[in-house]
Design an enzyme around this catalytic site. Structure first.
Site, PDB file in Angstrom:
ATOM      1  CE1 TYR A 143      -3.486  -2.703   0.493  1.00 52.34           C
ATOM      2  CE2 TYR A 143      -2.470  -3.155   2.621  1.00 52.34           C
ATOM      3  CZ  TYR A 143      -3.361  -3.498   1.618  1.00 52.34           C
ATOM      4  OH  TYR A 143      -4.130  -4.600   1.742  1.00 52.34           O
ATOM      5  CE  LYS A 185      14.316  -3.216  25.018  1.00 51.85           C
ATOM      6  NZ  LYS A 185      14.398  -2.570  26.334  1.00 51.85           N
ATOM      7  CG  ASP A 218      16.961  -0.759  27.550  1.00 53.19           C
ATOM      8  OD1 ASP A 218      17.495  -1.852  27.858  1.00 53.19           O
ATOM      9  OD2 ASP A 218      15.752  -0.531  27.745  1.00 53.19           O
ATOM     10  CG  ASP A 242      26.025  -1.150  12.882  1.00 52.50           C
ATOM     11  OD1 ASP A 242      27.086  -0.517  13.011  1.00 52.50           O
ATOM     12  OD2 ASP A 242      25.274  -1.024  11.909  1.00 52.50           O
ATOM     13  CG  ASP A 246      28.885   3.610  14.941  1.00 50.84           C
ATOM     14  OD1 ASP A 246      29.473   2.595  14.524  1.00 50.84           O
ATOM     15  OD2 ASP A 246      28.487   4.529  14.193  1.00 50.84           O
TER      16      ASP A 246
HETATM   17 MG    MG Z   1      27.980   1.264  12.007  1.00 46.26          MG
END
Ligand code: MG
Ligand code: NAI
Length: 373
Positions: A143, A185, A218, A242, A246
């Site tokens: 859609y 998680k 978290d 990932d 960072d």
């Molecule tokens: Mg990265």
């Protein structure tokens, strides 16, 4: 003497600046340690896409398979949708070559100022599952453009995929402090994440000297800012690893210094070595790029190819230049990319000259052999 065949993909943006810088350092180290490397330069990436409509040739993977390792800068350009550049080159290489481990060291370096008030040294290894998980092709959109437009993306965890990442991480932890943290998680994601937890726990039980803590991602992210020095080895799924890496590199001072190795631990295919950062279009072409992440990735490649002394030597060299305060702007130093590289080359020569004078035995700096990467 074996010649290591290395495929080089500088890619886009600052990849074109930091890769030549790192190759210069690798060539100097290889020469001093009598290591033979043959570099094959492959002009793949977003410019190639502009000409041919794809990031690499149809037989790109076959070309790469003939090499012992792949040395990559970064891919990504404002002219090409990010999903095209990532799924057209890096992700197929990681998957086809079963580079199921993405090893990302997060380490304090003297001369690189951490934004944290507490200066306790950080030395963490993030083991990111690199072949499956949240980065999956399963899903779709329906859609399009309508109010009830829908997007679905499936996360895929397999017992094989999770257990081999957990095995690698547990064995790494066993060779270090014995403490392994698993990012999860499972409170919010109720199918895949409890499965991840179970498989990681079952696998870690095979390593009696390893203690496992499972932490909700978290809270783990917050702890990586508040007390990163309490972590040793962290195992995480593709997406969580990932993000955490960072975050980790920023906590140590700059994403520009973070290295990574995409490993096929079984040795069936070439492994790929690249910095954690991307093509940084905002600073590309200005001589501002920090080449440390790329040079350090080169040291990891040397170690992988069976040259730990040469790897340690290279690491000592760039660490000594950073310690002198001669880093690039992102770490508060005065140097351009090429000035920093010249200083690393000089430091390599200094280390080697000092060692020849001191011992005259191995021809390699004793301290380099003791350094790890
Ligand atoms: Mg990265
Ligand atoms: P990025 O890592 O390229 O840049 C983030 C920020 O860090 C920018 O402000 C940049 O100037 C700075 N930075 C990065 N590396 C640096 C270095 N070596 N020295 C000094 N400063 C540095 O991430 P961004 O902006 O999200 O992505 C830019 C492009 O790179 C996108 O197209 C993205 O898809 C791609 N990318 C590619 C990756 C790869 O090839 N493995 C990884 C991450 C992003």
């Amino acid at each position: 003497m074996t010649t290591h065949k290395i495929a080089v993909i500088a890619g886009d943006g600052i990849g074109k600046e930091v890769v030549p810088a790192a190759i210069e350092c690798l060539e100097r180290i290889a020469q001093l340690h009598s290591i033979r490397c043959e570099f094959t330069y492959l002009p793949w990436g977003s410019d190639y896409y502009g000409e041919h409509g794809r990031m690499m040739p149809v037989d790109g993977l076959e070309v790469l398979a003939k090499h012992d390792a792949i040395f990559l800068g970064a891919v990504g350009s404002p002219e090409v949708p990010d999903a095209e550049s990532l799924w057209g080159l890096l992700i197929p290489i990681r998957r086809e070559f079963q580079q199921y481990i993405n090893l990302r060291p997060v380490k304090t370096l003297d001369g690189v100022k951490s934004p944290l008030a507490n200066k306790t040294p950080i030395d963490v290894l993030i083991v990111r599952e690199n072949n499956e998980g949240e980065y999956s092709e399963v899903g779709g959109r329906t859609y399009r453009g309508l109010p009830h437009e829908t997007a679905v993306q499936e996360t895929i965890f397999t017992r094989l995929g999770v257990s081999r990442a957990a095995h690698y991480a547990a064995s790494l932890a066993s060779s270090r402090s014995g403490h392994l943290t698993s990012a999860t998680k499972s409170n919010g994601i109720i199918h895949t994440m409890p499965f991840w937890d179970e498989v990681v726990e079952e696998t870690t039980r095979l390593y009696p000297d390893v203690t496992l803590s499972s932490e909700l991602v978290d809270a783990l992210a917050a702890h990586l800012v508040l007390k990163p020095w309490t972590y040793d080895v962290i195992v995480a799924s593709n997406l969580l690893g990932d993000i955490l890496s960072d975050l980790g590199s920023s906590v140590t001072g700059s994403i520009g210094v973070a290295p990574s190795a995409n490993l096929n631990p079984d040795g069936d295919y070439p492994s790929l070595f690249e910095p954690v950062h991307g093509s940084a279009p905002d600073i590309a072409g200005k001589g501002l790029a920090n080449p440390v992440g790329q040079i350090w990735s080169g040291a990891m490649m040397l170690e992988h190819l069976g040259h730990p002394e040469a790897a340690g030597h290279l690491q000592l060299a760039f660490e000594s230049v950073l310690r002198e305060g001669l880093g690039t702007r992102d770490v508060g130093g005065p140097s351009s990319t090429s000035e920093f590289t010249a200083a690393v080359l000089a430091a390599i020569d200094d280390l080697y000259a000092a060692d020849s004078l001191d011992t005259g035995t191995s021809g390699k700096p004793a301290a380099a052999a003791a350094s790890s990467s």
